[in-house]
Design a protein around this motif. Structure first.
Motif, mmCIF file in Angstrom:
data_model
loop_
_atom_site.group_PDB
_atom_site.id
_atom_site.type_symbol
_atom_site.label_atom_id
_atom_site.label_comp_id
_atom_site.label_asym_id
_atom_site.label_seq_id
_atom_site.Cartn_x
_atom_site.Cartn_y
_atom_site.Cartn_z
ATOM 1 N N ASN A 95 0.831 -1.204 0.000
ATOM 2 C CA ASN A 95 0.000 0.000 0.000
ATOM 3 C C ASN A 95 0.868 1.258 0.000
ATOM 4 O O ASN A 95 0.552 2.241 -0.692
ATOM 5 C CB ASN A 95 -0.959 0.011 1.182
ATOM 6 N N LEU A 96 1.954 1.262 0.745
ATOM 7 C CA LEU A 96 2.856 2.409 0.755
ATOM 8 C C LEU A 96 3.474 2.638 -0.619
ATOM 9 O O LEU A 96 3.552 3.775 -1.101
ATOM 10 C CB LEU A 96 3.966 2.223 1.794
ATOM 11 N N VAL A 97 3.885 1.566 -1.260
ATOM 12 C CA VAL A 97 4.478 1.679 -2.591
ATOM 13 C C VAL A 97 3.437 2.202 -3.566
ATOM 14 O O VAL A 97 3.710 3.100 -4.384
ATOM 15 C CB VAL A 97 5.051 0.317 -3.056
ATOM 16 N N ILE A 98 2.226 1.675 -3.494
ATOM 17 C CA ILE A 98 1.144 2.127 -4.383
ATOM 18 C C ILE A 98 0.857 3.603 -4.142
ATOM 19 O O ILE A 98 0.718 4.386 -5.091
ATOM 20 C CB ILE A 98 -0.119 1.265 -4.189
ATOM 21 N N GLU A 99 0.798 4.019 -2.878
ATOM 22 C CA GLU A 99 0.553 5.435 -2.560
ATOM 23 C C GLU A 99 1.638 6.316 -3.150
ATOM 24 O O GLU A 99 1.364 7.371 -3.713
ATOM 25 C CB GLU A 99 0.497 5.640 -1.041
ATOM 26 N N VAL A 102 1.191 6.509 -6.875
ATOM 27 C CA VAL A 102 0.039 7.348 -7.195
ATOM 28 C C VAL A 102 0.394 8.800 -6.924
ATOM 29 O O VAL A 102 0.086 9.692 -7.750
ATOM 30 C CB VAL A 102 -1.209 6.918 -6.385
ATOM 31 N N ASN A 103 1.013 9.091 -5.807
ATOM 32 C CA ASN A 103 1.385 10.466 -5.472
ATOM 33 C C ASN A 103 2.376 11.033 -6.474
ATOM 34 O O ASN A 103 2.281 12.194 -6.867
ATOM 35 C CB ASN A 103 1.950 10.564 -4.055
ATOM 36 N N VAL A 104 3.359 10.224 -6.879
ATOM 37 C CA VAL A 104 4.355 10.696 -7.830
ATOM 38 C C VAL A 104 3.671 10.964 -9.183
ATOM 39 O O VAL A 104 3.903 11.986 -9.818
ATOM 40 C CB VAL A 104 5.487 9.683 -7.963
ATOM 41 N N ASN A 105 2.837 10.064 -9.617
ATOM 42 C CA ASN A 105 2.170 10.191 -10.898
ATOM 43 C C ASN A 105 1.067 11.263 -10.825
ATOM 44 O O ASN A 105 0.776 11.929 -11.804
ATOM 45 C CB ASN A 105 1.556 8.872 -11.370
ATOM 46 N N GLY A 106 0.450 11.422 -9.696
ATOM 47 C CA GLY A 106 -0.594 12.401 -9.545
ATOM 48 C C GLY A 106 -0.045 13.816 -9.509
ATOM 49 O O GLY A 106 -0.709 14.758 -9.882
ATOM 50 N N ASN A 107 1.146 13.993 -9.053
ATOM 51 C CA ASN A 107 1.763 15.322 -8.950
ATOM 52 C C ASN A 107 2.409 15.775 -10.257
ATOM 53 O O ASN A 107 2.877 16.882 -10.382
ATOM 54 C CB ASN A 107 2.814 15.348 -7.843
ATOM 55 N N SER A 108 2.469 14.920 -11.240
ATOM 56 C CA SER A 108 3.165 15.286 -12.460
ATOM 57 C C SER A 108 2.414 16.236 -13.296
ATOM 58 O O SER A 108 1.446 16.544 -13.582
ATOM 59 C CB SER A 108 3.451 14.091 -13.352
#
Length: 108
Positions: A95-99, A102-108
């Motif tokens: 879950n941490l890796v997925i977050e 997602v956070n890295v890809n969501g902030n792009s």
């Protein structure tokens, strides 16, 4: 008269020799019978000892098995507990890796 005495002595010697021969033969037969009985008794004692030894061994194995059942059950429970903890940690890590992804890809 001397001849009669000699004949009587000779007859007595023959009887004594025959008596000794019979006694030796009977003694040998008694010894053989005693040896056979001793061997039979030895075999009986040995067979009984083997049976007792097997019973003692079987009882010990049965007792050991009875004692190991609770230990194995406890070990199984502890193993399950460890597996659950590891699975929980694994799921948290996923879950941490997925977050992060997602956070890295969501902030792009």
């Amino acid at each position: 008269m001397a001849i009669e005495a000699i004949n009587e002595i000779k007859s007595a010697e023959e009887k004594a020799y025959e008596t000794i021969k019979n006694a030796q033969s009977e003694s040998n037969a008694i010894i053989k019978e005693a040896e056979a009985k001793a061997l039979d008794e030895y075999k009986k004692v040995l067979a009984e000892a083997k049976l007792q030894g097997k019973k003692i061994m079987d009882d010990a194995v049965e007792e050991a098995q009875k004692k190991t059942v609770p230990i194995l059950e406890k070990g199984g429970k502890e193993t399950d507990s460890i597996k659950n903890v590891l699975e929980e940690r694994f799921n948290k890590a996923v879950n941490l890796v997925i977050e992060r992804i997602v956070n890295v890809n969501g902030n792009s």
